[in-house]
Scaffold this motif. Structure first.
Motif, PDB file in Angstrom:
ATOM      1  N   THR A   1       0.841  -1.196   0.000  1.00  0.00           N
ATOM      2  CA  THR A   1       0.000   0.000   0.000  1.00  0.00           C
ATOM      3  C   THR A   1       0.878   1.248   0.000  1.00  0.00           C
ATOM      4  N   PRO A   2       0.626   2.226  -0.885  1.00  0.00           N
ATOM      5  CA  PRO A   2       1.441   3.443  -0.889  1.00  0.00           C
ATOM      6  C   PRO A   2       1.238   4.248   0.396  1.00  0.00           C
ATOM      7  N   PRO A   3       2.209   5.090   0.756  1.00  0.00           N
ATOM      8  CA  PRO A   3       2.126   5.845   2.009  1.00  0.00           C
ATOM      9  C   PRO A   3       0.826   6.634   2.173  1.00  0.00           C
ATOM     10  N   SER A   4       0.359   7.253   1.099  1.00  0.00           N
ATOM     11  CA  SER A   4      -0.836   8.107   1.184  1.00  0.00           C
ATOM     12  C   SER A   4      -2.106   7.325   1.475  1.00  0.00           C
ATOM     13  N   LYS A   5      -2.049   6.012   1.312  1.00  0.00           N
ATOM     14  CA  LYS A   5      -3.238   5.177   1.523  1.00  0.00           C
ATOM     15  C   LYS A   5      -3.146   4.352   2.809  1.00  0.00           C
ATOM     16  N   ARG A   6      -2.126   4.555   3.606  1.00  0.00           N
ATOM     17  CA  ARG A   6      -1.937   3.723   4.803  1.00  0.00           C
ATOM     18  C   ARG A   6      -2.668   4.252   6.032  1.00  0.00           C
TER      19      ARG A   6
ATOM     20  N   GLN B   1      -6.620  13.176  10.887  1.00  0.00           N
ATOM     21  CA  GLN B   1      -7.279  12.128  11.678  1.00  0.00           C
ATOM     22  C   GLN B   1      -6.815  10.732  11.245  1.00  0.00           C
ATOM     23  N   PRO B   2      -5.521  10.481  11.335  1.00  0.00           N
ATOM     24  CA  PRO B   2      -4.977   9.200  10.851  1.00  0.00           C
ATOM     25  C   PRO B   2      -5.251   8.052  11.821  1.00  0.00           C
ATOM     26  N   LYS B   3      -5.043   6.836  11.334  1.00  0.00           N
ATOM     27  CA  LYS B   3      -5.113   5.660  12.195  1.00  0.00           C
ATOM     28  C   LYS B   3      -3.896   5.606  13.113  1.00  0.00           C
ATOM     29  N   LEU B   4      -2.788   6.163  12.631  1.00  0.00           N
ATOM     30  CA  LEU B   4      -1.518   6.023  13.330  1.00  0.00           C
ATOM     31  C   LEU B   4      -0.684   7.282  13.125  1.00  0.00           C
ATOM     32  N   PHE B   5      -0.182   7.852  14.230  1.00  0.00           N
ATOM     33  CA  PHE B   5       0.738   8.985  14.160  1.00  0.00           C
ATOM     34  C   PHE B   5       2.169   8.466  14.259  1.00  0.00           C
ATOM     35  N   LEU B   6       3.044   8.971  13.390  1.00  0.00           N
ATOM     36  CA  LEU B   6       4.459   8.598  13.410  1.00  0.00           C
ATOM     37  C   LEU B   6       5.294   9.858  13.647  1.00  0.00           C
ATOM     38  N   PHE B   7       6.071   9.863  14.723  1.00  0.00           N
ATOM     39  CA  PHE B   7       6.927  11.001  15.062  1.00  0.00           C
ATOM     40  C   PHE B   7       8.383  10.578  14.915  1.00  0.00           C
ATOM     41  N   ASP B   8       9.136  11.276  14.080  1.00  0.00           N
ATOM     42  CA  ASP B   8      10.542  10.945  13.861  1.00  0.00           C
ATOM     43  C   ASP B   8      11.435  12.007  14.503  1.00  0.00           C
ATOM     44  N   GLU B   9      11.878  11.742  15.741  1.00  0.00           N
ATOM     45  CA  GLU B   9      12.735  12.655  16.511  1.00  0.00           C
ATOM     46  C   GLU B   9      12.255  14.099  16.408  1.00  0.00           C
ATOM     47  N   PRO B  10      11.001  14.384  16.781  1.00  0.00           N
ATOM     48  CA  PRO B  10      10.430  15.713  16.537  1.00  0.00           C
ATOM     49  C   PRO B  10      11.018  16.828  17.389  1.00  0.00           C
ATOM     50  N   LEU B  11      11.728  16.505  18.465  1.00  0.00           N
ATOM     51  CA  LEU B  11      12.227  17.551  19.360  1.00  0.00           C
ATOM     52  C   LEU B  11      13.717  17.825  19.211  1.00  0.00           C
ATOM     53  N   SER B  12      14.374  17.132  18.291  1.00  0.00           N
ATOM     54  CA  SER B  12      15.834  17.214  18.190  1.00  0.00           C
ATOM     55  C   SER B  12      16.336  18.618  17.856  1.00  0.00           C
TER      56      SER B  12
END
Length: 331
Positions: A70-75, A151-162
């Motif tokens: 599944t492409p990222p935009s559809k996940r 309003q996603p099913k899942l939030f992904l945070f990649d080192e947001p405070l660095s």
């Protein structure tokens, strides 16, 4: 309900095996932190979940859906990057609404979501400002708001405070924790900062060299580390490691004791010479030499200890950990 399931996920770049048989379950509404040193594979794992990288093998399920192809935009995910990744030519409102407009959401839906996200993140006064007119902390809140409105099913945070200074990191960390309480959302959060991991997570996944070392709540991992790596990675200052033979002749184990479990004791079994003292006001960190090994004692309050001083330290035997030559926990 399971929000995310990873089953035997592997990732290789050519001959380099980066992720090795990753098995992780994330429950609905759970805040899960991936933590580990630089190069352990945590950001690569996040990108595989997002679909920005393809898994070499294994299964990725988001909710009930197998999403490997599944492409990222559809996940059904939304990602918050370390670099903010805001569009400089769009104001705050424009950055927050762009994805919704591309999805052709009705105007009233877009306005309602932006209003709600702005309220949560205290962004209402800044909706007409451009990224160049915002502080680092405000830009990061906009990036988080852009994720919330989807309003996603899942939030992904990649080192947001660095990219934030120490005070902003603490404030934004509190905002993210409060946001999780408000949204009840499933969050995957990547960091190398064990303080962020300990303070934010419902569950921590400790990674090393592309493998999962241990999974558990912050206090489970702190109190019951599976091995010497996990024991040394969680906790600040880090756990001290000494050859057990220093105290028990012929003992070939490694002894681990946390700095806060050491105390000054004229009859203590550890003889040390002070190298450096960190006087923090509420605590005093004493860095000392024991034989050829360095240890840190975290002492409560203000202590009259100076470099060069010889002292003796005691500890509670019930708070000592032992590890074998391979680093595995023995007790």
């Amino acid at each position: 309900m399971t929000a995310l399931s990873l089953k035997k996920v592997n990732k290789s770049f050519g001959s380099v095996h980066v992720l090795k048989d990753i098995d992780i379950e994330v429950e609905e509404g759970e805040f899960v932190v991936f933590v580990g040193p630089s190069g352990c594979g945590k950001s690569t794992l996040l990108r595989v979940i997002a679909g920005l990288e393809d898994a070499s093998s294994g299964e990725i399920h988001i909710g009930d859906d197998l999403v490997n192809l599944t492409p990222p935009s559809k996940r059904g995910i939304a990602m918050v990057f370390q670099s903010y990744a805001l569009y400089p030519h769009l104001n705050v409102r424009g950055n927050m609404t762009l994805a919704l407009k591309q999805e052709k959401q009705p105007k009233e839906v877009i306005d309602e979501r932006v209003e709600e996200a702005s309220r949560m993140l205290d962004l209402a006064p800044y909706l007409d400002r451009f990224p160049s007119e915002l502080s680092g902390g405000q830009r990061q809140r906009v990036a988080i708001g852009r994720a919330i409105v989807r309003q996603p099913k899942l939030f992904l945070f990649d080192e947001p405070l660095s990219n934030l200074d120490a005070a902003l990191r603490m404030n934004t960390r509190l905002e993210i924790a409060h946001l999780h309480e408000q949204l009840g959302a499933s969050i995957i959060y990547v960091t190398h900062d064990q303080t962020e991991a300990m303070t934010l997570a419902d569950k921590i996944v400790v990674l090393r060299d592309g493998r999962v070392e241990q999974i558990g709540s912050p206090m489970e991992l702190y109190n019951n580390p599976a091995n010497q790596f996990v024991a040394g990675f969680l906790g600040s200052p880090a756990m001290n490691f000494l050859p057990a033979s220093l105290l028990n002749e012929g003992d070939d184990r490694t002894m681990g004791v946390r700095p806060e479990d050491l105390f000054l004791d004229d009859d203590g079994v550890i003889a040390a010479r002070v190298n450096h003292v960190e006087k923090l006001g509420g605590d005093t960190n004493v860095i000392a030499k024991v034989s050829d090994f360095q240890i840190t004692a975290r002492l409560f309050g203000q202590q009259a200890v100076e470099p060069g001083q010889k002292l003796r330290l005691g500890f509670n035997p019930q708070r000592v950990y032992h590890f074998n030559r391979e680093g595995a926990r023995m007790d």
